[in-house]
Design an enzyme around this catalytic site. Structure first.
Site, PDB file in Angstrom:
ATOM      1  CE  LYS A  13      -2.329  -0.944   3.796  1.00 16.60           C
ATOM      2  NZ  LYS A  13      -1.692  -2.236   4.179  1.00 16.60           N
ATOM      3  NE  ARG A  88      -3.860  -0.906  10.013  1.00 22.70           N
ATOM      4  CZ  ARG A  88      -2.819  -0.352   9.396  1.00 22.70           C
ATOM      5  NH1 ARG A  88      -2.888   0.872   8.940  1.00 22.70           N
ATOM      6  NH2 ARG A  88      -1.713  -1.026   9.227  1.00 22.70           N
ATOM      7  NE  ARG A 127       8.094  -2.101   5.650  1.00 24.48           N
ATOM      8  CZ  ARG A 127       6.786  -1.891   5.772  1.00 24.48           C
ATOM      9  NH1 ARG A 127       6.075  -1.512   4.726  1.00 24.48           N
ATOM     10  NH2 ARG A 127       6.178  -2.085   6.923  1.00 24.48           N
ATOM     11  NE  ARG A 160       6.792   0.067   9.630  1.00 34.20           N
ATOM     12  CZ  ARG A 160       5.585   0.076   9.060  1.00 34.20           C
ATOM     13  NH1 ARG A 160       5.426   0.618   7.862  1.00 34.20           N
ATOM     14  NH2 ARG A 160       4.553  -0.443   9.661  1.00 34.20           N
ATOM     15  NE  ARG A 171       2.598  -4.397  10.989  1.00 35.94           N
ATOM     16  CZ  ARG A 171       3.620  -4.203  10.138  1.00 35.94           C
ATOM     17  NH1 ARG A 171       4.806  -4.732  10.385  1.00 35.94           N
ATOM     18  NH2 ARG A 171       3.449  -3.492   9.057  1.00 35.94           N
TER      19      ARG A 171
HETATM   20  P1  AMP Z   1       1.246   0.891   8.700  1.00 35.99           P
HETATM   21  O1  AMP Z   1       2.411   1.763   8.398  1.00 35.99           O
HETATM   22  O2  AMP Z   1       0.011   1.249   7.932  1.00 35.99           O
HETATM   23  O3  AMP Z   1       1.590  -0.580   8.593  1.00 35.99           O
HETATM   24  O4  AMP Z   1       0.876   1.146  10.240  1.00 35.99           O
HETATM   25  C1  AMP Z   1       1.804   0.868  11.267  1.00 35.99           C
HETATM   26  C2  AMP Z   1       1.076   0.790  12.594  1.00 35.99           C
HETATM   27  O5  AMP Z   1       0.448   2.052  12.875  1.00 35.99           O
HETATM   28  C3  AMP Z   1      -0.054  -0.220  12.661  1.00 35.99           C
HETATM   29  O6  AMP Z   1       0.402  -1.540  12.952  1.00 35.99           O
HETATM   30  C4  AMP Z   1      -0.897   0.364  13.792  1.00 35.99           C
HETATM   31  O7  AMP Z   1      -0.309   0.120  15.052  1.00 35.99           O
HETATM   32  C5  AMP Z   1      -0.801   1.857  13.515  1.00 35.99           C
HETATM   33  N1  AMP Z   1      -1.872   2.317  12.592  1.00 35.99           N
HETATM   34  C6  AMP Z   1      -1.739   2.812  11.340  1.00 35.99           C
HETATM   35  N2  AMP Z   1      -2.929   3.120  10.820  1.00 35.99           N
HETATM   36  C7  AMP Z   1      -3.853   2.808  11.758  1.00 35.99           C
HETATM   37  C8  AMP Z   1      -5.270   2.873  11.825  1.00 35.99           C
HETATM   38  N3  AMP Z   1      -6.002   3.293  10.794  1.00 35.99           N
HETATM   39  N4  AMP Z   1      -5.873   2.489  12.972  1.00 35.99           N
HETATM   40  C9  AMP Z   1      -5.168   2.049  14.031  1.00 35.99           C
HETATM   41  N5  AMP Z   1      -3.832   1.940  14.031  1.00 35.99           N
HETATM   42  C10 AMP Z   1      -3.163   2.310  12.912  1.00 35.99           C
END
Ligand code: AMP
Length: 214
Positions: A13, A88, A127, A160, A171
């Site tokens: 994404k 989400r 990554r 990360r 996740r």
């Molecule tokens: P991402 O970079 O999209 O993989 O997000 C990394 C982390 O940020 C996720 O594992 C969540 O802990 C938090 N996060 C990102 N977007 C959301 C969301 N829409 N709702 C809740 N937590 C989020």
């Protein structure tokens, strides 16, 4: 054009959203990026969110709603946007609808990037992310020219903290439990297009661009 990208962590994404934002001249709204910046800057949101993020859990909806309202009050999203990482769960999808209805806008396209668990784990565990410009690399699939250094801006690359295999698995569980309901939700609204995202990023990108131009 207003696009939402859905899909499990590691489906690509972020990579697609960055390229699409450039190609279609849209704002890129990544909730993960905003949260990581807040953690880096040690804001009160960052302090509240950090533990959830490190454990691979969702940050509570109320915090996310406030963050999103602030982001959508900024001028750049008026030209159109790619939303990556939100919603989400169904409650977040409703929050988004509320924000959009206040602004008198609606989403044009929801793209679901489908990816297998094997590919996801391989992608995420290798990554590397640039600490300055956020560009993504991969230890074997897309290594930087110089070890540990971003090709684009020369800053240091890092892994990360939530890209460890155990956290990746958590996740994915969270995704299956909370986020996969959204596929049906947007299907019901006739907005959803599913793409196989296991293949090359450039091919997936051209497929999304074609959908956006339909
Ligand atoms: P991402 O970079 O999209 O993989 O997000 C990394 C982390 O940020 C996720 O594992 C969540 O802990 C938090 N996060 C990102 N977007 C959301 C969301 N829409 N709702 C809740 N937590 C989020």
């Amino acid at each position: 054009m207003r696009i939402i990208l859905l899909g499990p962590p590691g489906a690509g994404k972020g990579t697609q959203a960055k390229s699409l934002a450039e190609e279609l001249a849209l704002a890129h709204v990544s909730t993960g990026d905003i949260l990581r910046q807040n953690v880096k800057d040690a804001t009160s949101l960052g302090k509240e969110a950090k533990d959830f993020m490190d454990r691979g859990l969702l940050v509570p909806d109320e915090l996310m709603a406030k963050m999103l309202q602030e982001r959508f009050a900024q001028a750049d999203v008026r030209k159109g946007f790619i939303l990556d990482g939100y919603p989400r769960n169904l409650a977040q999808a409703k929050t988004l609808e509320d924000i959009f209805s206040i602004q008198g806008i609606d989403v044009d396209l929801v793209v679901y990037l489908d990816s297998s668990e094997e590919v996801i784990i391989q992608r995420l565990s290798g990554r590397l992310v640039c600490s300055k410009c956020g560009a993504n690399f991969h230890k074997t699939n897309m290594p930087p020219k110089r070890d540990g250094i971003c090709d684009k801006c020369g800053a240091a690359l890092y892994q990360r903290s939530d890209d460890k295999v155990e956290t990746i698995k958590r996740r994915l569980e969270v995704y299956k439990k909370e986020t996969s309901d959204l596929i049906e939700y947007y299907q019901g609204k006739n907005k959803l297009h599913r793409l196989d995202a296991d293949g090359q990023a450039t091919i997936v990108l051209s497929q999304i661009v074609a959908l956006a131009k339909q």
